[in-house]
Design an enzyme around this catalytic site. Structure first.
Site, mmCIF file in Angstrom:
data_model
loop_
_atom_site.group_PDB
_atom_site.id
_atom_site.type_symbol
_atom_site.label_atom_id
_atom_site.label_comp_id
_atom_site.label_asym_id
_atom_site.label_seq_id
_atom_site.Cartn_x
_atom_site.Cartn_y
_atom_site.Cartn_z
ATOM 1 N N ASN A 1 -5.148 2.318 2.523
ATOM 2 C CA ASN A 1 -4.376 2.447 1.320
ATOM 3 C C ASN A 1 -4.722 3.859 0.591
ATOM 4 O OD1 ASN A 1 -4.435 0.594 -1.884
ATOM 5 N ND2 ASN A 1 -3.014 1.787 -1.028
ATOM 6 N N HIS B 1 0.603 -1.245 -0.157
ATOM 7 C CA HIS B 1 -0.103 0.157 -0.010
ATOM 8 C C HIS B 1 1.007 1.178 0.009
ATOM 9 C CE1 HIS B 1 -3.554 -2.165 1.961
ATOM 10 N NE2 HIS B 1 -3.339 -2.439 0.711
ATOM 11 N N THR B 2 0.325 2.285 -0.588
ATOM 12 C CA THR B 2 1.178 3.536 -0.620
ATOM 13 C C THR B 2 1.389 4.051 0.759
ATOM 14 O OG1 THR B 2 0.032 4.199 -2.457
ATOM 15 C CG2 THR B 2 1.026 5.766 -1.303
ATOM 16 N N GLN B 3 2.573 4.076 1.272
ATOM 17 C CA GLN B 3 3.041 4.742 2.515
ATOM 18 C C GLN B 3 3.670 6.043 2.438
ATOM 19 O OE1 GLN B 3 2.607 2.789 4.989
ATOM 20 N NE2 GLN B 3 2.075 0.842 3.904
#
Lengths: 248, 265, 252
Positions: free
Chosen positions: B145, B41-43
Site C-alpha cells: 500500500n 490500496h493505492t494502485q
C-alpha cells in the site's frame, strides 16, 4: 476536617449529605501544599512561572520541570502532584494531535481546555479512580491572541488575565491584581513574574527553590520556550534585590 | 499463534452440550478484518507532481520544483507548493502523488511537534528525517500500500550538508546531485556535469543559475511541467523557500520545426 | 468492446521490488577472507548514485555483502546488525561466523512468501581461525564455499573465480601441485581484476570498489601493508582484524 470518619470521603463517586465530593476537595489540598505556579496574560504574550521547591540538594538543577510544552505555542505550568501534571500534559498533547488530525490546524486554547476539562472531570465520577491532584495553568497564543486558563481538579476551567495556583496563590493573586496586565509587554511580564514568585516564597518555612519560567510572544516567534538563561538570571537577580528593598 | 485458549474453540462434549450451543467467551478482536476484502490500496498516482532537482553547493543545499500538480495530462493545479520545510534545517521536495505528499507533510509536522514538546532542545536534522521517511515508505510498500512518491530530502545541520532520495519502494541513496522523475533523465546529466567535484566551490548564485537552467530545459522537454517554479535553500541561516518565479523561455525556434510550426509540407 | 479489449477488466498490481545492479564477491583464504563489492547503484539505465556501499562490517570477524533490491538489502543489514547487538547484550561476546550464517538463513526464510530480494555473501573468520565464505539465495538456502560471486555480473565473475581459485579447466604441469588456498596479495589481484573486467563488460558495474579483508587473530599482515590506501577498521591488532581497501572503477 469534619469529613473524616463519616465514610463520605472514601470515594469520588459518593456525595456527602450536604452535596460535596470530599475526594475532589482533598485533591485541592494536594495543590495547596505545592509550590506556587503563576501565569500572566499580557499585551503580546504569555509568561508562566513556577516556584519549584527543591526537597533535596542531591537533585540535578533543572530536572523535574514543572513547566511543559503541549504544542508549538501552548505551554503548561502545574501545581500539585508532578506525576499527575505529566499525565495531564500527555493527554493535552494527544488532544492537540487529534484536533489537528481532523482540522489541519492547532486547536484554539479554549477548545483544548474544554476537552481537558472533560477529561479531568471524568476522574471525579468513578469509585475506581482518584481525581487529579494538580491544578493546571495553560497558556497560549492562538488565533484570538494570548489566552490563559486554569483547570482545577474538579474539572472546571476558567480563563484569566493572571493565574495563580499552589501554596502562595492568595498573595500572588493580590500582586497580579496590582499589575496592568493588558499593558505589559511579555519581556516586562518576565520580570514581574519573577518578582511575584520570589515574593510569595516563604523563606522561613521552605527550603530552597528554583525559579522556572517560560514565555510565548513575538520574541519567541510565537513558540512556547523556556525563558533564555541570561534573561532568567537577570529577572531572578532583580527579583531578589527588589525583595531586599521590600524587607527593609 | 493465538495463545488465548478461548479462541481455540472446543471439542464437542455430548455429556452437557450435545449441540455445541454453549456460548464461548467472545474475544474482543476478531482475528481478521471483516472488511479486508473491500479495503483498496493505492494502485496508481492520481494528481501528480513532476521532477524535483537538488544539488549540494558551498554553503548548503539547493532544491527546485515547479508548482504544477497534473491530473493525467491535464494541468489541473498550477500553484501547488511541492517543496516543504521540516523543522529548522531540512527541506523535502516531492514528485508523484500529491495527496500522499500532503499526508507525509502532516505526519512530519506531527513528528516535529512531538519532538518539540519533549523540551529537550534536540531537533531532528535532515539525516533523521530521511531515515524516518524511508522507514515510512518501506513500511508502506511492504504492506503493498505504497505512498506513491519520489522524494528528495536535503538540509544542513551542525555544519554538515545532506542530500538524499527515497521513493515508494523504500529505495534510498545519497549523492551531491539528485533528480526525480524526468529530471533524472534530462536534468541529472546537466547537474552532474556542472556540480560533481565542485561541491565546495559553487556559490549560491552559481548554484541557483545551474538549477534555473536545468528547470528551463525540463520545461522545454517535459510536457507535464510548468514555467513557474520555486527554489529552496538550506544553509547556516536555516530554510528559505522562494516565492514562485517565472522561467524566461523563447519558442521562436519552434516556427522552423517541421510538424510544429506553420509549414504544411 | 468489439475488439475485446475490455472483456477482462485487468488489475495492474503494484510491484514492490526493483533491481539495483552492482556485483559482490568473496574469497576465503587459509586464515583470511576478502569480501568486495562495487559502489554503483542503478535502476534501469540510470545511475542513481556512484557511492552506495553494499559491503558492511558486522563484527571484528564477519563482513556481509548484500546485492539485489537495495531497499530490502539496507533493511536486511539493519536487522542483522540489530540481532547481533542483542546477541552481544545477552552473551557479552560477538556471534561466531557460522552462527551468523545460520541466523541469516533463518531471517531470510522467515520471509519465504514475501522474500527479501537480495543475494547475501558472508565472509569472515571461523572460530577455528580459518577463512570462510557463506553464500545465500534470497530465501535462505546457504552453503560454505571457498569463493562466490553474486549480482549483476555473477555470470561474468564466477567462471573467472572457478578458473583462478578452484583451478577449473587448468592443466597442471607434471609434478606441480595446486595450492588449496591462495596467498592474500594474489587474492586481492584477482578481486581487482574481477571488478575491472566486470566494469568493462557490464553496464551496471563500476564507479567504485570496496574490498574488506578479515585477518585471523595473530596472523601476519601478509603483505597487506604495501597495499595503497589500506585502512584498518578494528582498534585492536591483537584480535581478528578488519581492513578496507578502496579503488576507483570506471564511471562510464
Amino acid at each position: 476536617m469534619t469529613s473524616i470518619g463519616t465514610g463520605y470521603d472514601l470515594s469520588a463517586s459518593t456525595y456527602s449529605p450536604d452535596g460535596r465530593i470530599f475526594q475532589v476537595e482533598y485533591a485541592n489540598k494536594a495543590v495547596e501544599n505545592s509550590g506556587t505556579a503563576i501565569g500572566l496574560r499580557v499585551k503580546d504574550g504569555i509568561v508562566l512561572a513556577v516556584e519549584k521547591l527543591i526537597h533535596s540538594k542531591l537533585l540535578v538543577p533543572d530536572s523535574n520541570r514543572r513547566i511543559q510544552t503541549i504544542d508549538r505555542s501552548v505551554g503548561m505550568a502545574s501545581s500539585g502532584l508532578l506525576a499527575d501534571g505529566r499525565q495531564i500534559a500527555n493527554r493535552a498533547r494527544d488532544e492537540s494531535y487529534s484536533y489537528r488530525d481532523v482540522y489541519k490546524e492547532s486547536p484554539p486554547l479554549k477548545e483544548l481546555v474544554q476537552r481537558m476539562g472533560l477529561y479531568v472531570q471524568a476522574y471525579t465520577l468513578y469509585s475506581s479512580v482518584r481525581p487529579f491532584g494538580c491544578s493546571t495553568i495553560l497558556g497560549a497564543i492562538d488565533k484570538s491572541g494570548p489566552v490563559l486558563y486554569i483547570i482545577e481538579p474538579s474539572g472546571v476551567a476558567y480563563g484569566y488575565h493572571g493565574a495563580a495556583v499552589g501554596k502562595g496563590r492568595q498573595l500572588a493573586k493580590t500582586e497580579l491584581e496590582k499589575l496592568k496586565l493588558s499593558e505589559l509587554t511579555t519581556r516586562e511580564a518576565v520580570f514581574e513574574a519573577a518578582r511575584i514568585i520570589h515574593l510569595v516564597h516563604d523563606d522561613a518555612k521552605e527550603k530552597e527553590f528554583e525559579l522556572e519560567m517560560s514565555w510565548i510572544g513575538a520574541e519567541t516567534n510565537g513558540l512556547h520556550l523556556p525563558v533564555p538563561k541570561d534573561l532568567l538570571e537577570e529577572a531572578d537577580k532583580k527579583a531578589r534585590d527588589a525583595l531586599e528593598d521590600y524587607d527593609e | 499463534m493465538d495463545h488465548f485458549p478461548t479462541s481455540w474453540g472446543r471439542q464437542r462434549n455430548d455429556a452437557y452440550d450435545a449441540y455445541n450451543t454453549y456460548p464461548l467467551h467472545q474475544r474482543p478482536n476478531p482475528g481478521h478484518d471483516a472488511f479486508a476484502d473491500s479495503v483498496q490500496h493505492t494502485q496508481q498516482p492520481i494528481v501528480t507532481g513532476t521532477s524535483v532537482l537538488a544539488i549540494v553547493y558551498k554553503d548548503g543545499i539547493m532544491m527546485a520544483a515547479d508548482t504544477l500538480a497534473s491530473y493525467g495530462s491535464l494541468a489541473r493545479f498550477k500553484s501547488i507548493q511541492r517543496l516543504h520545510s521540516v523543522g529548522t534545517s531540512t527541506v523535502i521536495g516531492a514528485s508523484g502523488d500529491m495527496s500522499d505528499f500532503q499526508y507525509l507533510q502532516s505526519i512530519l509536522d506531527e513528528l516535529i511537534i512531538s519532538e518539540f514538546t519533549e523540551g529537550d532542545k534536540h531537533e531532528l536534522g535532515p539525516e533523521e528525517i530521511h531515515e524516518y521517511l524511508s522507514r515510512v515508505m518501506y513500511g508502506r510498500r511492504s504492506k503493498m500500500n505504497p505512498l506513491w512518491n519520489s522524494l528528495l530530502v536535503g538540509g544542513k545541520k551542525d555544519g554538515k550538508r545532506f542530500l538524499a532520495y527515497v521513493d515508494l519502494l523504500g529505495t534510498t541513496y545519497t549523492a551531491s546531485t539528485l533528480a526525480t522523475g524526468y529530471g533524472a533523465y534530462i536534468a541529472l546529466p546537466l547537474l552532474r556535469t556542472a556540480v560533481e567535484g565542485r561541491e565546495n566551490d559553487l556559490t549560491e548564485e552559481e548554484a541557483r543559475k545551474i538549477l534555473e537552467e536545468s528547470m528551463r530545459v525540463l520545461y522545454y522537454r517535459d510536457a507535464r511541467s510548468l514555467d513557474k517554479y520555486q527554489i529552496a535553500i538550506v544553509n547556516d541561516e536555516g530554510v528559505t523557500i522562494s516565492e514562485p518565479q517565472k522561467l524566461v523561455t523563447s519558442w521562436g525556434f519552434a516556427e522552423g520545426i517541421r510538424g510544429y510550426g506553420a509549414q504544411t509540407q | 468492446m468489439p475488439d475485446g479489449s475490455f472483456a477482462h477488466p485487468q488489475q495492474r498490481q503494484f510491484n514492490p521490488y526493483s533491481e539495483n545492479g552492482g556485483t559482490i564477491l568473496a574469497i576465503a583464504g587459509a586464515d583470511f577472507s576478502v569480501i568486495a563489492g562495487d559502489t554503483r547503484q542503478s535502476e534501469g539505465y540510470s545511475i542513481q548514485t556512484r557511492y552506495a556501499p553494499k559491503v558492511f562490517r558486522l563484527t571484528d570477524r564477519a563482513v556481509l555483502a548484500v546485492n539485489g533490491f537495495a531497499a530490502d538489502g539496507n533493511v536486511f543489514v539493519k536487522k542483522v546488525k540489530q540481532r547481533l547487538e542483542w546477541y552481544r547484550h545477552a552473551h557479552a561476546k560477538d556471534m561466531p561466523l557460522r552462527a551468523i550464517a545460520r541466523m541469516i538463513q533463518t531471517m531470510l526464510y522467515a520471509q519465504r512468501f514475501f522474500p527479501y530480494y537480495v543475494y547475501n555473501i558472508l565472509g569472515g573468520i571461523e572460530e577455528d581461525g580459518s577463512g570462510a565464505v557463506y553464500s545465500f539465495d534470497p530465501v535462505g538456502s546457504y552453503e560454505r564455499e571457498a569463493c562466490r560471486a553474486a549480482g549483476a555480473a555473477q555470470s561474468l565473475v564466477q567462471p573467472f573465480l572457478d578458473n583462478q581459485i578452484y583451478f577449473k579447466n587448468q592443466q597442471s604441469l607434471p609434478g606441480q601441485s595446486r595450492p588449496l588456498h591462495l596467498p592474500l596479495p594474489e587474492v586481492l589481484s584477482i578481486v581487482i581484476d574481477s571488478f575491472t573486467s566486470a566494469t568493462e563488460r557490464h553496464i551496471e558495474v563500476g564507479d567504485g570498489l570496496e574490498m574488506y579483508v578479515v585477518l585471523a587473530k595473530g596472523r601476519s599482515i601478509q603483505g597487506l601493508e604495501s597495499f595503497r590506501g589500506v585502512q584498518e577498521l578494528t582498534p585492536n591488532p591483537d584480535g581478528d582484524r578488519v581492513f578496507v581497501i578502496r579503488r576507483e572503477l570506471k564511471k562510464d
